[in-house]
Scaffold this motif. Structure first.
Motif, short mmCIF file in Angstrom:
data_model
loop_
_atom_site.label_atom_id
_atom_site.label_comp_id
_atom_site.label_asym_id
_atom_site.label_seq_id
_atom_site.Cartn_x
_atom_site.Cartn_y
_atom_site.Cartn_z
N ARG A 154 9.74 8.90 -9.76
CA ARG A 154 9.94 7.52 -10.19
C ARG A 154 9.97 7.35 -11.70
O ARG A 154 10.52 6.39 -12.21
N GLY A 155 9.32 8.24 -12.38
CA GLY A 155 9.29 8.14 -13.85
C GLY A 155 8.22 7.17 -14.33
O GLY A 155 7.90 7.10 -15.50
N GLN A 156 7.70 6.40 -13.37
CA GLN A 156 6.66 5.44 -13.73
C GLN A 156 5.51 5.60 -12.77
O GLN A 156 5.71 5.99 -11.62
N ALA A 157 4.34 5.31 -13.24
CA ALA A 157 3.17 5.47 -12.40
C ALA A 157 2.34 4.19 -12.40
O ALA A 157 2.32 3.45 -13.39
N ILE A 158 1.67 3.96 -11.29
CA ILE A 158 0.77 2.82 -11.18
C ILE A 158 -0.58 3.24 -11.76
O ILE A 158 -1.10 4.30 -11.39
N LYS A 159 -1.11 2.41 -12.64
CA LYS A 159 -2.39 2.78 -13.25
C LYS A 159 -3.51 2.58 -12.23
O LYS A 159 -4.26 3.49 -11.93
N THR A 160 -3.61 1.35 -11.69
CA THR A 160 -4.59 1.08 -10.65
C THR A 160 -3.86 0.57 -9.42
O THR A 160 -3.19 -0.46 -9.48
N PRO A 161 -3.92 1.30 -8.30
CA PRO A 161 -3.22 0.83 -7.10
C PRO A 161 -3.82 -0.48 -6.58
O PRO A 161 -5.03 -0.69 -6.67
N CYS A 162 -2.95 -1.34 -6.09
CA CYS A 162 -3.37 -2.64 -5.52
C CYS A 162 -4.33 -2.40 -4.37
O CYS A 162 -4.08 -1.53 -3.52
N LYS A 163 -5.42 -3.17 -4.33
CA LYS A 163 -6.44 -2.96 -3.30
C LYS A 163 -5.94 -3.40 -1.92
O LYS A 163 -6.34 -2.83 -0.90
N SER A 164 -5.07 -4.40 -1.88
CA SER A 164 -4.61 -4.92 -0.59
C SER A 164 -3.68 -3.95 0.13
O SER A 164 -3.70 -3.85 1.34
N CYS A 165 -2.81 -3.27 -0.63
CA CYS A 165 -1.80 -2.43 0.03
C CYS A 165 -1.95 -0.97 -0.33
O CYS A 165 -1.15 -0.14 0.12
N GLY A 166 -2.96 -0.63 -1.11
CA GLY A 166 -3.18 0.76 -1.48
C GLY A 166 -2.09 1.35 -2.35
O GLY A 166 -1.91 2.54 -2.40
N GLY A 167 -1.30 0.46 -2.98
CA GLY A 167 -0.25 0.94 -3.89
C GLY A 167 1.12 1.05 -3.25
O GLY A 167 2.10 1.36 -3.91
N ARG A 168 1.20 0.78 -1.94
CA ARG A 168 2.49 0.89 -1.25
C ARG A 168 3.44 -0.26 -1.61
O ARG A 168 4.65 -0.12 -1.54
N GLY A 169 2.85 -1.42 -1.91
CA GLY A 169 3.69 -2.59 -2.21
C GLY A 169 4.07 -3.37 -0.98
O GLY A 169 4.69 -4.43 -1.06
N LEU A 170 3.72 -2.84 0.19
CA LEU A 170 4.06 -3.51 1.45
C LEU A 170 2.80 -3.68 2.30
O LEU A 170 1.92 -2.84 2.27
N THR A 171 2.75 -4.77 3.05
CA THR A 171 1.66 -4.93 4.01
C THR A 171 2.24 -5.36 5.35
O THR A 171 3.32 -5.98 5.40
N GLN A 172 1.53 -5.03 6.41
CA GLN A 172 1.99 -5.37 7.76
C GLN A 172 1.64 -6.84 8.04
O GLN A 172 0.49 -7.24 7.89
N LYS A 173 2.65 -7.60 8.44
CA LYS A 173 2.40 -9.02 8.73
C LYS A 173 3.16 -9.43 9.97
O LYS A 173 4.21 -8.86 10.27
N GLU A 174 2.63 -10.44 10.66
CA GLU A 174 3.34 -10.94 11.83
C GLU A 174 4.24 -12.08 11.41
O GLU A 174 3.88 -12.92 10.59
N ARG A 175 5.44 -12.09 11.96
CA ARG A 175 6.37 -13.13 11.61
C ARG A 175 6.92 -13.71 12.91
O ARG A 175 7.28 -12.98 13.83
N THR A 176 6.94 -15.03 13.00
CA THR A 176 7.46 -15.68 14.20
C THR A 176 8.92 -16.02 13.97
O THR A 176 9.28 -16.65 12.99
N LEU A 177 9.74 -15.57 14.90
CA LEU A 177 11.17 -15.82 14.79
C LEU A 177 11.65 -16.55 16.02
O LEU A 177 11.16 -16.31 17.12
N SER A 178 12.60 -17.43 15.84
CA SER A 178 13.21 -18.08 16.99
C SER A 178 14.55 -17.39 17.20
O SER A 178 15.39 -17.38 16.31
N VAL A 179 14.72 -16.79 18.36
CA VAL A 179 15.98 -16.07 18.59
C VAL A 179 16.77 -16.72 19.71
O VAL A 179 16.20 -17.21 20.69
N LYS A 180 18.08 -16.73 19.53
CA LYS A 180 18.97 -17.31 20.54
C LYS A 180 19.53 -16.17 21.38
O LYS A 180 20.15 -15.25 20.87
#
Ligand SMILES: [Zn+2]
Ligand SMILES: [Zn+2]
Length: 387
Positions: free
Chosen positions: A200-226
């Motif tokens: 990446r050429g860049q590094a995270i100094k302190t990883p985010c505590k919520s996602c451990g540095g991944r940048g993504l978290t698992q969330k539920e999303r409600t969708l209305s599908v036809k």
């Protein structure tokens, strides 16, 4: 033709259940044969070389392989972004070649893959599968349904950066931001992906505590599908952009709904036509009369049974079958008659039937009589094959 349109297992010449070692060894052999150093200036070999790289990058990664096994065919049909260069990127393949051959492939891929640089670019999110089971009635009418899909979304506290408090990334100290490190090995100068920042050429100094540095978290999303009217068992619906979020502003993946239609207690389906077996009492079949038949829309319709109808007689009710997908037309409803012999007779009913039987002549049961005559002839003439 890119590998996206060809089967990856086929490209590497391995079975679909091949283990990791077999896949790696098959890839190694092909890579040696097709290596540009062995075939200087040959465009076909170079393309094939990239093709096997693409295939191996997917099949050697358990997650990508599982996803390919599940979605492989769908991609081609739906025309969506598959596992082609757009999804995996040649940058990823050079790592694979380096892992096996010890480096030095960046230049080649830089030519073919649109530039080599620090790998901090956007990454497309993963595709997701969601199974939906519906009833035949719902398939007939179509429906709107809410589904709850767990998926990876950009982490809110770090805004998807993976860095605690959204602190800006620091230039990687190991590679000074280049994403690559160079080393000399004998007469070769080898370029490797930086192990500290993974290119990446860049590094995270302190990883985010919520996602451990991944940048993504698992969330539920409600969708209305036809779900459109007329869908069949096995229909797949693609919801573009409803898969996992991408990394570093990459586009999201897609969500695939896999529909299955539950078997129905009254109707069997064949495309747009419905089939129903309707039992009728023996007396009704003998005397003839009207009979009510249920329809898939929950109404009743009538058929007229002619006097003397037999089991297996078919009635076609036009336009009372399933809806065609994306059309107002409907198939037909086919009713097959099943004449039911009365059971659990009372003494009185038995007596009546006995009297009825005594009164019946040959003409009341022409099929039985015909069969009896044939059997008699068979025994009278004798059949040499039977004796
Ligand atoms: Zn680095
Ligand atoms: Zn975070």
């Amino acid at each position: 033709m890119t590998a996206a349109t060809r089967d990856y297992y086929e490209i590497l010449g391995v079975a679909r259940d091949a283990d990791a070692a077999t896949i790696k060894s098959a890839f190694r052999k092909l890579a040696m044969k097709l290596h540009p150093d062995q075939n200087p200036g040959c465009k076909v070999s170079e393309d094939k070389f990239k093709e096997i790289g693409e295939a191996y990058s997917v099949l050697s990664d358990p997650e990508k392989r599982a996803q390919y096994d599940r979605f492989g065919k769908t991609f081609d049909v739906g025309g969506g972004p598959g596992f082609g260069p757009g999804a995996a990127g040649f940058n990823d393949f050079s790592d694979i070649f380096n892992e096996i051959f010890g480096g030095g492939f960046e230049d080649m891929f830089a030519r073919g893959g649109g530039g080599r640089g620090p790998r901090n670019g956007p990454e497309r999110g993963a595709d997701l599968r969601y199974d939906v089971e519906i009833t035949l009635e719902q398939a007939f009418k179509g429906m709107e349904r809410e589904i709850v899909v767990p998926r990876a979304q950009a982490c809110e506290p770090c805004a998807g950066t993976g860095s605690e408090g959204k602190a800006p990334l620091e230039t990687c100290r190991t590679c000074n931001g280049a994403g690559q490190v160079r080393a000399s090995q004998g007469m070769f100068r080898i370029v490797r992906t930086c192990p500290a920042c993974h290119g990446r050429g860049q590094a995270i100094k302190t990883p985010c505590k919520s996602c451990g540095g991944r940048g993504l978290t698992q969330k539920e999303r409600t969708l209305s599908v036809k779900i459109p009217a007329g869908v069949e068992d096995g229909t797949r619906i693609r919801l573009s952009g409803e898969g996992d979020s991408g990394l570093r502003n990459g586009p999201p993946g897609d969500l695939y709904l896999f529909l299955s239609v539950k078997p129905h207690s009254l109707f069997e389906r064949d495309g747009a036509d419905l089939y129903c077996r309707a039992p009728a009492p023996m007396c009704k079949a003998a005397l003839g009369g009207e009979m009510e038949i249920p329809t898939i829309e929950g109404e009743r319709t009538k058929i007229t049974i002619p006097a003397g109808a037999q089991t297996g007689r078919r009635f076609r009710i036009k336009g009372k079958g399933m809806t065609h997908l994306r059309s107002k037309e409907r198939g037909d409803l086919h009713v097959e008659l099943l004449v039911e012999t009365p059971v659990n007779l009372s003494a009185k009913q038995r007596k009546l039937l006995e009297e009825f039987a005594k009164d019946c002549g040959e003409e009341a049961h022409p099929q039985t009589q015909g069969f009896f005559d044939t059997v008699k002839k068979f025994f009278d003439n004798g059949d040499p094959l039977v004796r």
